[in-house]
Design a protein around this motif. Structure first.
Motif, PDB file in Angstrom:
ATOM      1  N   ARG A 191       0.814  -1.219   0.000  1.00 47.21           N
ATOM      2  CA  ARG A 191       0.000   0.000   0.000  1.00 47.21           C
ATOM      3  C   ARG A 191       0.848   1.270   0.000  1.00 47.21           C
ATOM      4  O   ARG A 191       0.332   2.363  -0.196  1.00 47.21           O
ATOM      5  N   ALA A 192       2.158   1.145   0.186  1.00 49.81           N
ATOM      6  CA  ALA A 192       3.044   2.304   0.323  1.00 49.81           C
ATOM      7  C   ALA A 192       3.193   3.067  -0.992  1.00 49.81           C
ATOM      8  O   ALA A 192       3.098   2.498  -2.085  1.00 49.81           O
ATOM      9  N   ALA A 193       3.456   4.355  -0.845  1.00 51.69           N
ATOM     10  CA  ALA A 193       3.657   5.216  -2.017  1.00 51.69           C
ATOM     11  C   ALA A 193       4.823   4.713  -2.883  1.00 51.69           C
ATOM     12  O   ALA A 193       4.802   4.856  -4.111  1.00 51.69           O
ATOM     13  N   GLU A 194       5.810   4.112  -2.247  1.00 51.61           N
ATOM     14  CA  GLU A 194       6.967   3.597  -3.002  1.00 51.61           C
ATOM     15  C   GLU A 194       6.564   2.493  -3.975  1.00 51.61           C
ATOM     16  O   GLU A 194       7.274   2.232  -4.942  1.00 51.61           O
ATOM     17  N   ASN A 195       5.454   1.835  -3.726  1.00 47.06           N
ATOM     18  CA  ASN A 195       4.968   0.770  -4.605  1.00 47.06           C
ATOM     19  C   ASN A 195       3.932   1.289  -5.595  1.00 47.06           C
ATOM     20  O   ASN A 195       3.300   0.520  -6.302  1.00 47.06           O
ATOM     21  N   GLY A 196       3.781   2.592  -5.676  1.00 46.10           N
ATOM     22  CA  GLY A 196       2.798   3.174  -6.587  1.00 46.10           C
ATOM     23  C   GLY A 196       3.462   3.940  -7.717  1.00 46.10           C
ATOM     24  O   GLY A 196       4.595   4.413  -7.597  1.00 46.10           O
ATOM     25  N   ILE A 197       2.748   4.050  -8.814  1.00 44.23           N
ATOM     26  CA  ILE A 197       3.216   4.814  -9.967  1.00 44.23           C
ATOM     27  C   ILE A 197       1.988   5.419 -10.649  1.00 44.23           C
ATOM     28  O   ILE A 197       0.924   4.799 -10.691  1.00 44.23           O
ATOM     29  N   TRP A 198       2.135   6.645 -11.149  1.00 45.12           N
ATOM     30  CA  TRP A 198       1.060   7.285 -11.904  1.00 45.12           C
ATOM     31  C   TRP A 198       1.237   6.943 -13.374  1.00 45.12           C
ATOM     32  O   TRP A 198       2.303   7.148 -13.947  1.00 45.12           O
ATOM     33  N   LEU A 199       0.188   6.406 -13.970  1.00 48.36           N
ATOM     34  CA  LEU A 199       0.184   6.065 -15.392  1.00 48.36           C
ATOM     35  C   LEU A 199      -1.123   6.546 -16.011  1.00 48.36           C
ATOM     36  O   LEU A 199      -2.140   6.655 -15.313  1.00 48.36           O
ATOM     37  N   CYS A 200      -1.110   6.795 -17.309  1.00 53.94           N
ATOM     38  CA  CYS A 200      -2.383   7.084 -17.971  1.00 53.94           C
ATOM     39  C   CYS A 200      -3.190   5.777 -17.996  1.00 53.94           C
ATOM     40  O   CYS A 200      -2.636   4.689 -17.787  1.00 53.94           O
ATOM     41  N   GLN A 201      -4.470   5.893 -18.247  1.00 48.10           N
ATOM     42  CA  GLN A 201      -5.331   4.712 -18.196  1.00 48.10           C
ATOM     43  C   GLN A 201      -4.890   3.658 -19.206  1.00 48.10           C
ATOM     44  O   GLN A 201      -4.860   2.462 -18.898  1.00 48.10           O
ATOM     45  N   GLN A 202      -4.517   4.091 -20.397  1.00 49.91           N
ATOM     46  CA  GLN A 202      -4.097   3.145 -21.439  1.00 49.91           C
ATOM     47  C   GLN A 202      -2.817   2.417 -21.034  1.00 49.91           C
ATOM     48  O   GLN A 202      -2.726   1.197 -21.160  1.00 49.91           O
ATOM     49  N   CYS A 203      -1.834   3.154 -20.529  1.00 46.90           N
ATOM     50  CA  CYS A 203      -0.569   2.527 -20.126  1.00 46.90           C
ATOM     51  C   CYS A 203      -0.774   1.610 -18.930  1.00 46.90           C
ATOM     52  O   CYS A 203      -0.147   0.556 -18.832  1.00 46.90           O
ATOM     53  N   SER A 204      -1.653   2.009 -18.020  1.00 43.70           N
ATOM     54  CA  SER A 204      -1.931   1.174 -16.858  1.00 43.70           C
ATOM     55  C   SER A 204      -2.452  -0.199 -17.290  1.00 43.70           C
ATOM     56  O   SER A 204      -1.996  -1.228 -16.790  1.00 43.70           O
ATOM     57  N   ARG A 205      -3.380  -0.202 -18.241  1.00 50.18           N
ATOM     58  CA  ARG A 205      -3.915  -1.483 -18.736  1.00 50.18           C
ATOM     59  C   ARG A 205      -2.837  -2.276 -19.466  1.00 50.18           C
ATOM     60  O   ARG A 205      -2.720  -3.483 -19.309  1.00 50.18           O
ATOM     61  N   LEU A 206      -2.045  -1.586 -20.276  1.00 48.93           N
ATOM     62  CA  LEU A 206      -0.996  -2.243 -21.050  1.00 48.93           C
ATOM     63  C   LEU A 206       0.038  -2.891 -20.127  1.00 48.93           C
ATOM     64  O   LEU A 206       0.411  -4.052 -20.313  1.00 48.93           O
ATOM     65  N   VAL A 207       0.483  -2.155 -19.129  1.00 49.95           N
ATOM     66  CA  VAL A 207       1.497  -2.654 -18.200  1.00 49.95           C
ATOM     67  C   VAL A 207       0.980  -3.858 -17.416  1.00 49.95           C
ATOM     68  O   VAL A 207       1.702  -4.826 -17.196  1.00 49.95           O
ATOM     69  N   ASP A 208      -0.280  -3.810 -17.010  1.00 54.30           N
ATOM     70  CA  ASP A 208      -0.832  -4.920 -16.238  1.00 54.30           C
ATOM     71  C   ASP A 208      -1.219  -6.109 -17.109  1.00 54.30           C
ATOM     72  O   ASP A 208      -1.223  -7.244 -16.640  1.00 54.30           O
ATOM     73  N   ALA A 209      -1.533  -5.873 -18.378  1.00 55.02           N
ATOM     74  CA  ALA A 209      -1.933  -6.972 -19.262  1.00 55.02           C
ATOM     75  C   ALA A 209      -0.742  -7.851 -19.631  1.00 55.02           C
ATOM     76  O   ALA A 209      -0.896  -9.041 -19.889  1.00 55.02           O
ATOM     77  N   ASP A 210       0.458  -7.272 -19.700  1.00 57.57           N
ATOM     78  CA  ASP A 210       1.642  -8.040 -20.084  1.00 57.57           C
ATOM     79  C   ASP A 210       2.745  -7.774 -19.068  1.00 57.57           C
ATOM     80  O   ASP A 210       3.701  -7.067 -19.350  1.00 57.57           O
ATOM     81  N   ASP A 211       2.594  -8.336 -17.885  1.00 58.07           N
ATOM     82  CA  ASP A 211       3.560  -8.052 -16.822  1.00 58.07           C
ATOM     83  C   ASP A 211       4.946  -8.614 -17.101  1.00 58.07           C
ATOM     84  O   ASP A 211       5.923  -8.199 -16.511  1.00 58.07           O
ATOM     85  N   SER A 212       5.071  -9.547 -18.054  1.00 54.76           N
ATOM     86  CA  SER A 212       6.400 -10.061 -18.390  1.00 54.76           C
ATOM     87  C   SER A 212       7.191  -9.032 -19.199  1.00 54.76           C
ATOM     88  O   SER A 212       8.416  -9.044 -19.193  1.00 54.76           O
TER      89      SER A 212
END
Length: 170
Positions: free
Chosen positions: A25-46
């Motif tokens: 939950r810490a801020a160090e584990n967070g990142i701001w991304l646009c909605q499109q990049c957020s989906r892209l990054v999570d869809a292909d975590d490899s």
């Protein structure tokens, strides 16, 4: 949108079992991304590992700190990518610069047109030799390879020093 670098729950992208619940939950584990990049990054975590996301975040935070001080931060462009888009024009520019390494000014004219440059040497690129010459030169501007120095209605630019060094192989 706020996103997790390491997933908040087991089975999520880049889940790290060694992180505590507080660490997830810490801020160090967070990142701001646009909605499109957020989906892209999570869809292909490899394709986007934790180290990549931490590097992105570190750079973005440093750039924001510099911009808050009134400076402009922009990503440099890859001139090899520009050359791949228009190899004939870039090769002509390279040849011209090698013949006159201290000349920086260029103009775009039709073959029937003539131009008296005065005492400043320049290179002339002809519309008939390069399809969509003005569009290509505009893309060169976007890459930071050239910048507009138009005078008296003649389209003219200067090579940036970074692009001149690229063309000269420095």
């Amino acid at each position: 949108m706020a996103a997790h670098i390491s997933a908040a729950s087991q089975g999520g992208p880049r889940f790290d079992e060694h992180l505590t619940n507080e660490g997830r939950r810490a801020a160090e584990n967070g990142i701001w991304l646009c909605q499109q990049c957020s989906r892209l990054v999570d869809a292909d975590d490899s394709a986007y590992d934790v180290a990549d996301l931490i590097e992105w975040k570190t750079f973005a935070e440093a750039a924001a700190a510099v911009e808050l001080r009134g400076y402009v931060v922009r990503k440099g462009r890859d001139f090899a990518g520009l050359e791949a888009k228009m190899p004939k024009l870039i090769e002509e520019m390279r040849t011209d610069l090698r013949s006159k390494p201290f000349t920086r000014e260029i103009i775009a004219l039709s073959k029937g047109a003539s131009y008296n440059p005065g005492p400043i040497p320049l290179f002339c690129y002809r519309h008939e030799d390069h399809d969509e010459l003005l569009a290509k030169l505009q893309i060169c501007e976007h890459y930071g390879a050239i910048y507009d120095v138009r005078r008296n209605q003649v389209p003219r630019w200067n090579f940036s020093e970074d692009f001149a060094e690229y063309l000269l192989g420095m």
